[in-house]
Design an enzyme around this catalytic site. Structure first.
Site, PDB file in Angstrom:
ATOM      1  N   CYS A 167       0.825  -1.205   0.000  1.00 39.58           N
ATOM      2  CA  CYS A 167       0.000   0.000   0.000  1.00 39.58           C
ATOM      3  C   CYS A 167       0.869   1.269   0.000  1.00 39.58           C
ATOM      4  O   CYS A 167       1.661   1.465  -0.906  1.00 39.58           O
ATOM      5  CB  CYS A 167      -0.990  -0.021   1.166  1.00 39.58           C
TER       6      CYS A 167
ATOM      7  N   GLU B 163      -3.695  -8.717   2.157  1.00 43.03           N
ATOM      8  CA  GLU B 163      -3.609  -9.255   3.521  1.00 43.03           C
ATOM      9  C   GLU B 163      -4.839  -8.937   4.369  1.00 43.03           C
ATOM     10  O   GLU B 163      -4.961  -9.439   5.494  1.00 43.03           O
ATOM     11  CB  GLU B 163      -2.347  -8.715   4.210  1.00 43.03           C
TER      12      GLU B 163
ATOM     13  N   HIS C 217      -4.335  -4.381  -0.764  1.00 41.66           N
ATOM     14  CA  HIS C 217      -4.304  -5.019   0.549  1.00 41.66           C
ATOM     15  C   HIS C 217      -4.795  -6.459   0.473  1.00 41.66           C
ATOM     16  O   HIS C 217      -5.845  -6.808   1.032  1.00 41.66           O
ATOM     17  CB  HIS C 217      -5.173  -4.236   1.534  1.00 41.66           C
TER      18      HIS C 217
END
Length: 216
Positions: A54, A149, A147
């Site tokens: 990011c 994750e 993102h």
């Protein structure tokens, strides 16, 4: 402002993940920019592969290659379709032709700036969200602007955090069923996340990190 810098450091691996409410701040105006530059420079000679996520990806592209970030008219917020540019690339191997990934950011990097750097390759991008995965040819520097994750409720938590503060925040796109914030969001990116992170650890770290770390 809320800043959270997370560094995950293991043998041959450095992950730079920054969750920030930085808005339009220039890199040089971020309080920990000097410290972050030191970490990124240290990583060049002390770990084999660094994964930037990011804002960390934008910071890494700027520090290592001089690539600027640009302010978006409105926040890139939601879950978006992505495509792979090279089906034989190690990092994206096994991904579907089209896959989903979350984004939550106020700035972007542009294709034309990245294409000026012959060492860099754009591995994945989105028609809506723009550049997604970039890596140098040695895979020692990897940049993911979104993102993968994120957990199921991360975008929801961000949305309600800002909504409850009275901030101007749109419902994250392609996330809540029928854009109904009372419904449980569907996870559409977990399989892709597992593939990308596993590929990074396998092809970019495990198979390439020298046994003798003095040879990094």
């Amino acid at each position: 402002m809320n800043h959270c810098l997370i560094l995950l450091l293991a043998l041959g691996v450095l992950t730079i993940f920054i969750q920030s409410l930085l808005g339009p701040l220039e890199f040089e105006d971020v309080k920990y920019w000097d410290e972050l530059k030191e970490i990124m420079e240290w990583g060049k000679s002390n770990v084999f592969s660094t994964l930037h996520i990011c804002w960390g990806a934008q910071a890494g592209l700027n520090y290592h290659y001089g690539i600027p970030k640009y302010q978006l008219e409105k926040k890139m917020f939601g879950v978006f379709k992505h495509y792979i540019n090279n089906k034989n690339a190690d990092l994206t191997r096994g991904l579907d032709d089209m896959f989903y990934a979350p984004h939550s950011r106020h700035t972007e990097v542009k294709r034309e700036d990245i294409e000026k750097i012959s060492e860099l390759e754009i591995l994945s991008e989105s028609e809506e969200a723009g550049i997604f995965i970039v890596a140098n040819k040695s895979r020692r520097q990897v940049f993911i602007t979104g993102h993968l994750e994120y957990e199921r409720n991360t975008l929801s938590d961000e949305y309600f955090r800002d909504f409850n503060k009275g901030l101007d925040i749109e419902i994250p796109r392609n996330y809540f069923p029928n854009d109904d914030t009372s419904l449980t969001p569907m996870v559409t990116w977990r399989g892709s996340a597992n593939i990308v992170f596993s590929n990074w650890l396998n092809y970019c770290v495990y198979q390439n990190t020298p046994y003798d770390l003095e040879k990094l």
